[in-house]
Structure formats: C-alpha cells, structure tokens
Design an enzyme around this catalytic site. Structure first.
Site, PDB file in Angstrom:
ATOM      1  N   ASP A  14       0.860  -1.168   0.000  1.00 17.32           N
ATOM      2  CA  ASP A  14       0.000   0.000   0.000  1.00 17.32           C
ATOM      3  C   ASP A  14       0.905   1.228   0.000  1.00 17.32           C
ATOM      4  O   ASP A  14       2.088   1.147   0.346  1.00 17.32           O
ATOM      5  CB  ASP A  14      -0.903  -0.039   1.234  1.00 17.32           C
ATOM      6  CG  ASP A  14      -1.912   1.084   1.255  1.00 17.32           C
ATOM      7  OD1 ASP A  14      -2.266   1.589   0.172  1.00 17.32           O
ATOM      8  OD2 ASP A  14      -2.340   1.454   2.359  1.00 17.32           O
TER       9      ASP A  14
ATOM     10  N   ASP B 113      -0.026   4.977   1.118  1.00 24.20           N
ATOM     11  CA  ASP B 113      -0.158   5.824   2.302  1.00 24.20           C
ATOM     12  C   ASP B 113      -0.186   4.975   3.567  1.00 24.20           C
ATOM     13  O   ASP B 113      -1.003   4.063   3.690  1.00 24.20           O
ATOM     14  CB  ASP B 113      -1.437   6.656   2.205  1.00 24.20           C
ATOM     15  CG  ASP B 113      -1.429   7.557   0.984  1.00 24.20           C
ATOM     16  OD1 ASP B 113      -0.590   8.461   0.923  1.00 24.20           O
ATOM     17  OD2 ASP B 113      -2.258   7.329   0.077  1.00 24.20           O
TER      18      ASP B 113
END
Length: 204
Positions: A13, A15
């Site tokens: 991922d 953020d």
C-alpha cells in the site's frame, strides 16, 4: 533477500506503508468535513484506506459525488507538505526485483504518482490505483488485479497494509497479509485478521 522471498510477489500500500501522508490527508478531509457539517475526526477515520469517492458516496449519497471527489483529489494533489517516506520504505523497494512488486493504493493514479515523487521513492513498474478498478478495498479486486499484473496467483503474494479495509482486501484475494501498526489502532488491525503484525517496515 533470500531466494524464496524473491519468488513471491509483493504488494505494498502507499499511504501509511511507504509514505507518511497523514498530515496532508487530515488537512483535506478536515476541510471537506467542515464544509458539509460532518465531524472531522470521524470523517478522516472513515476515509482512511479507501477510495475517496466511496467515502463521499456514503456520507453524501444525494450529492454530486463525482464533483466532490474531483475537488478532494485536487486539494490532495496540491497538498504535499509533510509527505515523506516511512522508515524502511526505500530499502524495501530496492531489495525487491522490479517485476515482483507493485503498489496497490486507494489513491487515484495522478495522486499516487504525486506522493511517490514527493517522498523521493522509485516509480513502480506496476501500480494499481482507484483509477484502475470498479470496486475498492475491502473488495479483493485491487489485489487480484495486482496479481494479474505480476503474472502470479494472489496466494503466491504478500500484501503489506496499514488499514483494516486493505487487510480485508488482501485476505479476500487469497494473499498473505502483513499489517503495519503505523496509522491504525492495533485492535482494529487484529479484527481484520492479518497473518502477521509489525510496528513498521523495518521489522517486516
């Protein structure tokens, strides 16, 4: 990296895993929440780890959510103050074969590349964003699409996530999931049932 790990696919991922964008995200969603009379803290929490348009649809079902989403994205693209790489991010990406990792994010494609550049991280060969899917996390579609990009089965991939929605997305796709305790409360991560929990990338 050992030979076994180098054969696995890795999905990271953006953020909260590779990049700390928390201050910028909070600023934009706080502005949006106040504009519409919502509680800022609750709104920021609801928006975490999901495509922004999904949050807007839920909270403003009768609004022009496409226009609202464009404005949120515009403000997020313009606000990169404090967007920095998280500890271990660069080292992790440099240790993985380029054709064995992908970024899978709830950002739009434009926003994702803005934050990658702001943090000084290498551009990925493969990236799956909110611009590429019809169903966002926690649906398995993002990670299934990532597996296809790497020409692998999801079961042969490791997902590194920081949000319950992303953990559930990875698990639903059939991947192994590592949860990072970078942005979310530990009890919520455990409720999403990741296979392994770490404080950050340096212990993963």
């Amino acid at each position: 990296m050992d030979d076994e790990n180098s054969m696995l696919g890795h999905f990271v991922d953006l953020d909260g895993v590779l990049v700390d964008s928390t201050p910028a995200v909070a600023r934009v969603w706080t502005w949006w929440a106040r504009k519409h009379g919502f509680d800022p803290e609750e709104t920021v929490h609801r928006a975490h780890g999901r495509p922004s348009i999904a949050t807007i649809r839920e909270m403003l079902p009768n609004a022009d959510y496409v226009a609202e989403d464009r404005e949120v994205e515009r403000r997020e693209i313009e606000d990169v103050e404090g967007v920095v790489p998280l500890p271990g991010a660069l080292e992790l990406l440099q240790s993985l074969p380029l054709d064995r990792w992908a970024i899978v994010t709830s950002c739009t494609k434009t926003l994702a590349h803005v934050r990658i550049r702001a943090a000084g991280l290498p551009e990925p060969k493969f990236i799956v964003t909110a611009s590429d899917i019809t169903k966002g996390k926690p649906d398995p579609e993002p990670y299934l699409k990532g597996a296809r990009a790497l020409s692998l089965e999801a079961k042969d991939c490791v997902v590194i996530e920081d949000a319950p929605a992303g953990i559930r997305s990875g698990r639903a796709a059939g991947a192994q999931v590592i949860a990072l305790q970078t942005t979310e409360r530990d009890e919520l991560l455990r409720a999403a049932r990741a296979g392994l929990h770490c404080e950050g990338l340096l212990c993963s």
